[in-house]
Design a protein around this motif. Structure first.
Motif, short mmCIF file in Angstrom:
data_model
loop_
_atom_site.label_atom_id
_atom_site.label_comp_id
_atom_site.label_asym_id
_atom_site.label_seq_id
_atom_site.Cartn_x
_atom_site.Cartn_y
_atom_site.Cartn_z
N ASP A 253 82.54 -4.09 37.99
CA ASP A 253 83.83 -4.27 38.64
C ASP A 253 84.08 -3.08 39.57
OD1 ASP A 253 86.42 -4.59 39.44
OD2 ASP A 253 87.29 -4.55 37.42
N CYS A 254 83.97 -3.32 40.88
CA CYS A 254 84.06 -2.21 41.83
C CYS A 254 85.49 -1.76 42.09
CB CYS A 254 83.38 -2.59 43.14
SG CYS A 254 81.58 -2.76 42.96
N ALA A 255 86.48 -2.43 41.45
CA ALA A 255 87.86 -1.93 41.51
C ALA A 255 88.03 -0.73 40.58
CB ALA A 255 88.84 -3.04 41.13
N ASP A 256 87.12 -0.57 39.64
CA ASP A 256 87.12 0.55 38.71
C ASP A 256 86.16 1.61 39.26
OD1 ASP A 256 85.66 2.01 36.39
OD2 ASP A 256 87.48 1.24 35.43
N ALA A 257 86.65 2.81 39.49
CA ALA A 257 85.86 3.84 40.16
C ALA A 257 84.57 4.16 39.40
CB ALA A 257 86.69 5.11 40.34
N GLU A 258 84.64 4.25 38.09
CA GLU A 258 83.45 4.57 37.30
C GLU A 258 82.44 3.43 37.35
OE1 GLU A 258 84.15 5.87 33.34
OE2 GLU A 258 85.39 7.58 33.92
N GLN A 259 82.92 2.19 37.21
CA GLN A 259 82.00 1.04 37.29
C GLN A 259 81.38 0.93 38.68
OE1 GLN A 259 82.41 -2.79 35.56
NE2 GLN A 259 84.16 -2.20 34.28
N LYS A 260 82.20 1.19 39.71
CA LYS A 260 81.67 1.12 41.07
C LYS A 260 80.54 2.13 41.26
CE LYS A 260 82.96 1.94 45.89
NZ LYS A 260 84.04 2.38 46.80
N ALA A 261 80.76 3.36 40.82
CA ALA A 261 79.74 4.40 40.98
C ALA A 261 78.46 4.02 40.23
CB ALA A 261 80.28 5.74 40.48
N ALA A 262 78.62 3.55 38.99
CA ALA A 262 77.46 3.15 38.19
C ALA A 262 76.77 1.94 38.82
CB ALA A 262 77.89 2.84 36.76
N GLY A 263 77.57 1.00 39.32
CA GLY A 263 77.01 -0.21 39.93
C GLY A 263 76.21 0.09 41.18
N LEU A 264 76.72 1.01 42.00
CA LEU A 264 75.99 1.36 43.22
C LEU A 264 74.65 2.02 42.89
CD1 LEU A 264 78.96 2.63 45.39
CD2 LEU A 264 77.48 0.69 45.94
N ILE A 265 74.64 2.86 41.87
CA ILE A 265 73.38 3.50 41.46
C ILE A 265 72.40 2.45 40.95
CG2 ILE A 265 72.34 5.02 39.73
CD1 ILE A 265 74.94 6.75 39.96
N ASP A 266 72.90 1.54 40.10
CA ASP A 266 72.05 0.50 39.52
C ASP A 266 71.54 -0.44 40.62
OD1 ASP A 266 70.71 -1.10 37.72
OD2 ASP A 266 72.50 -1.91 36.76
N ALA A 267 72.44 -0.83 41.53
CA ALA A 267 72.05 -1.76 42.60
C ALA A 267 71.02 -1.13 43.53
CB ALA A 267 73.28 -2.20 43.38
N ALA A 268 71.22 0.12 43.89
CA ALA A 268 70.26 0.79 44.77
C ALA A 268 68.89 0.90 44.11
CB ALA A 268 70.78 2.18 45.16
N SER A 269 68.89 1.19 42.80
CA SER A 269 67.64 1.26 42.06
C SER A 269 66.95 -0.10 42.01
CB SER A 269 67.92 1.76 40.64
OG SER A 269 66.76 1.69 39.84
N ALA A 270 67.76 -1.15 41.80
CA ALA A 270 67.20 -2.51 41.75
C ALA A 270 66.57 -2.88 43.09
CB ALA A 270 68.29 -3.51 41.37
N VAL A 271 67.26 -2.57 44.19
CA VAL A 271 66.73 -2.89 45.52
C VAL A 271 65.41 -2.17 45.75
CG1 VAL A 271 67.15 -2.63 48.00
CG2 VAL A 271 68.97 -3.48 46.51
N ARG A 272 65.35 -0.90 45.36
CA ARG A 272 64.11 -0.13 45.55
C ARG A 272 62.96 -0.69 44.72
NH1 ARG A 272 67.77 4.40 46.52
NH2 ARG A 272 68.11 4.75 44.31
#
Length: 214
Positions: free
Chosen positions: A6-25
């Motif tokens: 949930d990117c409305a939550d700052a902590e979840q957004k930060a974790a999600g961006l890290i996870d998503a970037a890792s997945a893309v790589r």
């Protein structure tokens, strides 16, 4: 199922961006919000990931995905040139709902499908998308839906259609507007509108003069 943040939550957004970037790589697929509709994203330079994107949508190589960029500099690196009008259009409408089709840089080792030597580029006006693109670099991104179905306007709708073919879902809330981007072909002398969308022909003509619409 894919991991959802949930990117409305700052902590979840930060974790999600890290996870998503890792997945893309790693060559996996992610779903991300844009300023139009939700998109399925893959590393533009990993052919197997682009193939997985097309498979997830139920599309063939004859419908290559556009490429989203986080910076104008990234866009310039992907094309032979922007043509006579590309820079003016970028200055006027990026980031935003304008996709421009240009001749692709022939030195790039990528495979987006049957592109006929072109690439469709866009810089989206959405903070989550831009944050992710600045981490990953250019991504092949197509609307988050099965081919023939309506484009997803929520992360939940994307998940219902795409399920576990997606590694990470970034939930940016409902889309404000489901109008797709306008697509303008700049590979010929006269710009040609390939798809009517969020930016009107009148606004485009205000920048480039004449636009072919047939």
């Amino acid at each position: 199922m894919g991991r959802r943040y949930d990117c409305a939550d700052a902590e979840q957004k930060a974790a999600g961006l890290i996870d998503a970037a890792s997945a893309v790589r790693k060559g996996e697929l992610v779903v991300l919000p844009t300023d139009t509709v939700y998109g399925i994203g893959a590393d533009a330079f990993t052919p197997s990931a682009v193939t997985a994107l097309l498979d997830a949508k139920g599309r063939g190589r004859d419908m290559p995905p556009p490429v989203l960029v986080g910076t104008v500099r990234a866009a310039n690196a992907l094309v032979e040139d922007l043509g006579a009008y590309g820079q003016d259009l970028i200055d006027a409408f990026w980031p935003g709902p304008l996709t421009i089709v240009c001749k692709a840089n022939r030195s790039l080792s990528w495979d987006l499908g049957d592109t006929k030597g072109t690439v469709a580029l866009r810089m989206p006006l959405h903070p989550v998308a831009l944050d992710l693109l600045k981490e990953t670099g250019p991504m092949a991104v197509s609307s988050a839906n099965r081919s023939g179905a309506p484009a997803a306007t929520t992360a939940q709708n994307a998940e219902e259609q795409l399920g576990d073919s997606i590694a990470v879902y970034l939930d940016g809330g409902p889309c404000a507007d489901d109008t797709p981007s306008s697509i303008l072909d700049l590979t010929a002398a006269v710009p040609r509108l390939l798809r009517k969308g969020a930016i009107s022909v009148e606004k485009l003509r205000g920048v480039v003069g004449y636009v072919a619409t047939d």
